[in-house]
Scaffold this motif. Structure first.
Motif: not given
Length: 433
Positions: A8-13, A142-145, A148-156
């Protein structure tokens, strides 16, 4: 346990903090291209709301740059960068004013002023809108930080829905409805604040370096102000959420009542109108053919108590023309199968039209055969209203100094039948003396 914490570590990646901050700052400003993109997105969203198109509204949300200054404000609070906070709020205010101005102008000029369901959905915010804004904001930051930004931003952008409330507020201003304007602006404020709060919490959790070091007392002051603002916005939405919950419960009770007392007994409901208020709710229905007498009406009203609907004002509509017009209005406002809806509308319109006779022309023609007539009126009238199926008969009322004799009355009756193409009519005389 350690494996779970690692999982669950958010610092990873996580991306480099300085790079993330630079990226956030670059998306705050509304100048040049960003301002044009915002104005165009507002017009697209307004058109989507105007024509009730969900797909168009989603498209507008995807191209909207409104998230930038909100995320910037959250980062600024998290790292105590008050210059960044000031800049973020200033740009958010500019974006809000521009959006309101563009949407108001659009709806003012638009020939279509009807309040569509997509517009109505943005006028009554509740606790669920807060949850959507908060958790959508969490996903966004979380996606911004991430590297790999991935694709959650459009969903947000779609989930948090910043554009539609602003456009709805513009619609409220354009038509002079300040209830719509207030509800939409409140929803927009909720979205902005809780996205900002979610950003603030993630920035704190990821331990971004503070620009200014405060004493503990000062930090507590800032946290208290944020908490107070959150509670102020939270309380009204909880009330609206509770009201929505009670309204849904009322609708369920009404549906159960109608199902058990009418539908299961073979009676077809053709019209239903409900109004929920905490102490003054009402239910109005009409049936296809069944007519209830006064005693049956009273018994049905007594049955409301069984369904926990005590105190609800209940009425069974048993009139004809006015009811048909109300059904037409109701059908127009409902989302039903287009072909089925058009067929029902055409049928009801024909029935309403069939009840209208050109009495002026009929009088002119009737006077050629019966010169003593002074006036004539023909209209459809229901007979046997207490039966399962009533009988609609055209009633002819003529006025003259003396009643027509038996032979002339029969001739008048025969002429009316032929003229209006009906097999049965009733003729009555009105004394004009």
């Amino acid at each position: 346990m350690n494996k779970l914490l690692t999982f669950l570590d958010l610092t990873k990646g996580e991306d480099n903090k300085q790079s993330v901050l630079e990226n956030v700052k670059s998306n705050i400003s509304f100048r040049g291209a960003n301002l044009w993109i915002l104005a165009c997105a507002i017009v697209v969203a307004s058109i989507g709301l105007n024509v009730n198109s969900t797909a168009v509204i989603i498209g507008a949300m995807l191209i909207s740059p409104l998230m930038g200054p909100i995320i910037g404000a959250g980062f600024a609070l998290g790292i105590y960068d008050f210059e960044l906070l000031k800049k973020s709020l200033k740009n958010l205010l500019i974006a809000t004013v521009v959006s309101l101005a563009v949407s108001t102008i659009y709806f003012y000029l638009s020939p279509f002023k009807e309040t569509q369901s997509e517009l109505l959905a943005r006028t009554s915010p509740n606790i669920y809108d807060i949850l959507i804004a908060f958790f959508g904001g969490l996903v966004g930051v979380i996606a911004i930080t991430r590297k790999e930004k991935g694709n959650p931003i459009p969903g947000v952008a779609i989930a948090t829905a910043l554009m539609p409330p602003l456009c709805t507020a513009g619609y409220g201003l354009a038509i002079g409805n300040f209830h719509f304007f207030g509800g939409a602006i409140y929803l927009y404020t909720i979205n902005c604040v809780f996205i900002c709060v979610a950003t603030f919490l993630i920035v704190k959790f990821l331990d971004y370096p503070r620009l200014i070091q405060f004493e503990k007392a000062r930090e507590k002051q800032i946290t208290f102000v944020i908490t107070l603002l959150t509670i102020i916005l939270l309380l009204p939405s909880i009330y609206f959420g509770y009201t929505l919950f009670e309204e849904r419960k009322f609708e369920q009770k009404v549906n159960t009542f109608i199902q058990n007392e009418f539908t299961d007994k073979g009676y077809t409901i053709i019209y239903k109108k409900t109004r929920y208020k905490s102490n003054n709710s009402s239910l109005e229905i009409a049936l296809l053919s069944k007519k209830f007498n006064a005693q049956e009406n009273a018994e049905i009203k007594q049955r409301l108590n069984v369904y926990d609907l005590k105190g609800v004002q209940f009425k069974i509509r048993q009139d004809t023309t006015n009811l048909k017009q109300d059904i037409l209005n109701q059908i127009k406002n409902e989302r039903t199968n287009v072909n089925e809806k058009d067929a029902v509308i055409a049928t009801l319109r024909k029935e309403i039209q069939d009840n209208k006779f050109d009495n002026k022309s009929l009088l002119n023609e009737a006077r050629i055969l019966f010169p003593s007539l002074r006036d004539i009126s023909i209209s459809n009238h229901p007979f046997n209203v207490d039966q399962e199926k009533n009988n609609i008969v055209p009633v002819v009322i003529y006025s003259s100094e003396k009643a027509l004799n038996k032979d002339d009355t029969q001739k008048l009756e025969l002429w009316v039948k032929t003229r209006i193409k009906k097999n049965e009519v009733e003729v009555f005389w009105k004394n004009t003396k």
